[in-house]
Motif scaffolding. Structure first.
Motif, short mmCIF file in Angstrom:
data_model
loop_
_atom_site.label_atom_id
_atom_site.label_comp_id
_atom_site.label_asym_id
_atom_site.label_seq_id
_atom_site.Cartn_x
_atom_site.Cartn_y
_atom_site.Cartn_z
N GLU A 51 -23.84 -61.86 15.07
CA GLU A 51 -23.11 -62.38 14.16
C GLU A 51 -21.45 -61.95 14.03
O GLU A 51 -21.47 -60.82 14.59
CB GLU A 51 -23.72 -62.22 12.82
N ILE A 52 -20.66 -62.79 13.83
CA ILE A 52 -19.25 -62.37 13.43
C ILE A 52 -19.07 -62.46 11.98
O ILE A 52 -19.13 -63.59 11.35
CB ILE A 52 -18.18 -63.24 14.37
N VAL A 53 -18.48 -61.22 11.50
CA VAL A 53 -18.29 -61.42 9.84
C VAL A 53 -16.84 -61.02 9.71
O VAL A 53 -16.09 -60.19 10.75
CB VAL A 53 -19.16 -60.03 9.19
N VAL A 54 -16.01 -61.65 9.11
CA VAL A 54 -14.29 -61.70 9.03
C VAL A 54 -13.76 -61.57 7.70
O VAL A 54 -14.30 -62.09 6.99
CB VAL A 54 -14.00 -62.80 9.97
N SER A 55 -12.82 -60.87 7.79
CA SER A 55 -11.98 -60.77 6.51
C SER A 55 -11.38 -62.30 6.23
O SER A 55 -11.20 -62.91 7.00
CB SER A 55 -10.91 -59.77 6.78
N PRO A 56 -11.21 -62.40 4.87
CA PRO A 56 -10.42 -63.83 4.73
C PRO A 56 -9.21 -63.95 5.10
O PRO A 56 -8.71 -65.14 5.16
CB PRO A 56 -10.35 -63.98 2.89
N MET A 57 -8.12 -62.90 5.59
CA MET A 57 -7.05 -63.20 5.83
C MET A 57 -6.91 -63.93 7.16
O MET A 57 -7.58 -63.60 8.06
CB MET A 57 -6.32 -61.76 6.09
N THR A 63 -7.93 -64.11 15.09
CA THR A 63 -8.38 -63.30 16.02
C THR A 63 -9.54 -63.57 16.69
O THR A 63 -9.86 -63.39 17.98
CB THR A 63 -8.37 -61.60 15.73
N VAL A 64 -10.61 -63.97 15.89
CA VAL A 64 -11.92 -64.08 16.33
C VAL A 64 -12.38 -65.38 16.68
O VAL A 64 -13.28 -65.72 17.11
CB VAL A 64 -12.84 -63.49 15.25
N ALA A 65 -11.43 -66.48 16.45
CA ALA A 65 -11.65 -67.95 16.45
C ALA A 65 -11.94 -68.47 17.90
O ALA A 65 -12.88 -68.99 18.11
CB ALA A 65 -10.22 -68.67 16.18
N GLY A 66 -11.20 -67.70 19.03
CA GLY A 66 -11.65 -67.86 20.26
C GLY A 66 -13.20 -67.46 20.80
O GLY A 66 -13.75 -68.23 21.50
N LEU A 67 -13.28 -66.31 20.33
CA LEU A 67 -14.50 -65.69 20.78
C LEU A 67 -15.62 -66.36 19.97
O LEU A 67 -16.77 -66.33 20.59
CB LEU A 67 -14.42 -64.12 20.19
N SER A 74 -20.52 -69.43 13.92
CA SER A 74 -19.75 -69.66 12.84
C SER A 74 -19.28 -68.37 11.99
O SER A 74 -20.38 -67.77 11.33
CB SER A 74 -20.53 -70.56 11.83
N PRO A 75 -18.20 -67.81 12.09
CA PRO A 75 -17.80 -66.50 11.24
C PRO A 75 -18.08 -66.59 9.87
O PRO A 75 -17.98 -67.58 9.22
CB PRO A 75 -16.29 -66.22 11.68
N VAL A 76 -18.85 -65.28 9.41
CA VAL A 76 -18.96 -65.26 7.98
C VAL A 76 -17.83 -64.65 7.27
O VAL A 76 -17.65 -63.26 7.62
CB VAL A 76 -20.34 -64.44 7.99
N VAL A 77 -17.17 -65.37 6.31
CA VAL A 77 -16.24 -64.77 5.79
C VAL A 77 -16.56 -63.56 4.46
O VAL A 77 -17.59 -64.04 3.71
CB VAL A 77 -15.20 -65.77 5.09
N GLU A 78 -16.28 -62.32 4.52
CA GLU A 78 -16.71 -61.33 3.63
C GLU A 78 -15.52 -60.91 2.85
O GLU A 78 -14.51 -60.25 3.34
CB GLU A 78 -17.30 -60.14 4.28
N PRO A 79 -15.57 -61.34 1.65
CA PRO A 79 -14.01 -60.98 0.73
C PRO A 79 -13.96 -59.67 0.83
O PRO A 79 -12.87 -58.97 0.50
CB PRO A 79 -14.57 -61.66 -0.71
N ASP A 80 -15.18 -58.63 0.59
CA ASP A 80 -15.09 -57.04 0.37
C ASP A 80 -14.47 -56.51 1.88
O ASP A 80 -14.34 -55.13 1.83
CB ASP A 80 -16.18 -56.51 -0.01
N LEU A 81 -14.13 -57.24 2.83
CA LEU A 81 -13.70 -56.61 3.85
C LEU A 81 -12.01 -57.20 4.19
O LEU A 81 -11.41 -57.23 5.14
CB LEU A 81 -14.18 -57.20 5.32
N ALA A 82 -11.47 -57.75 2.90
CA ALA A 82 -10.25 -58.40 3.11
C ALA A 82 -9.22 -56.89 3.08
O ALA A 82 -9.62 -55.80 2.78
CB ALA A 82 -10.00 -59.02 1.54
#
Length: 229
Positions: A51-57, A63-67, A74-82
């Motif tokens: 899985e890929i978890v990503v900041s909302p920024m 950065t992770v789009a191509g990977l 489908s990256p999981v957006v995590e607000p607490d990693l903003a």
């Protein structure tokens, strides 16, 4: 336990301009950052990602789009990693901020630093560590997952994993598009890599045997033994 790859976003336009982007919307990658992000596919080619978890920024998502596309994830957006909410510091030049009285607090006593109109670094650490540990608990024991976030956020998570007081987190370096690796166990985390910008992925692979909470007494003989311990 699962293996966590902490990925700092690739170099952004704000990094190149020497400004503090914070949560400013629409801050993407500069030319160097685009090249760094494209290189992730090759750098992590031998690593199975659950899985890929990503900041909302945007800079993290870019950065992770191509990977993510190459892995069909489908990256999981995590607000607490903003990114840190820098409040009134957002958008200002780093060179200008270095003259502010709060700068010394951020450098020397970050646990007490609260950005005017924003949040405190202790608050950042609390939310980021809680988010990372919650996601890690969802993962299969032998899996590898990636979280793409920001420099100060990663440093705060690493400080927790290392058992360091937050006041020491400025001693940790986290460069754009670097990877740091943490493996959580029942009693303690193990930090396998910090600020790695190379292509050696041996420390990112899932362990071949069950991971235990005990450290190797006398020191490890290498990656394989560390995995067994």
């Amino acid at each position: 336990m699962a293996t966590l790859i902490l990925l700092r976003h690739a170099r952004s336009a704000a990094n190149g301009a020497g400004t503090l982007a914070g949560r400013t919307p629409g801050v993407g990658l500069d030319e160097t950052g685009v090249t760094q992000a494209a290189g992730l596919v090759g750098r992590l080619a031998g690593v199975p990602l659950r899985e890929i978890v990503v900041s909302p920024m945007q800079r993290c998502q870019d950065t992770v789009a191509g990977l993510a596309a190459q892995r069909e994830l489908s990256p999981v957006v995590e607000p607490d990693l903003a990114e840190v909410d820098y409040g009134e510091w957002t958008g200002r030049k780093i060179s200008e901020l270095a003259e502010d009285a709060l700068w010394k607090v951020v450098q020397q006593h970050p646990s007490a630093a609260v950005f005017p109109g924003g949040e405190g670094l202790a608050q950042v650490q609390a939310r980021a560590v809680a988010a990372v540990r919650a996601h890690d608990r969802r993962m299969a024991a032998d899996s590898v997952w990636l979280a793409c976030t920001h420099g100060d956020v990663i440093k705060a998570v690493l400080a927790d994993a290392l058992g360091m007081h937050l006041d020491a987190f400025q001693r940790i370096m986290v460069d754009p598009c670097s990877v740091s690796v943490v493996r959580y166990t029942e009693t303690r985390p193990f930090v396998l890599k910090i600020n790695d910008t190379g292509s050696d992925v041996s420390g990112l692979l899932p362990p071949s045997d069950a991971v235990k909470s005990d450290a190797v007494v006398g020191g490890s003989t290498g990656a394989a033994e560390a995995e067994r311990s």
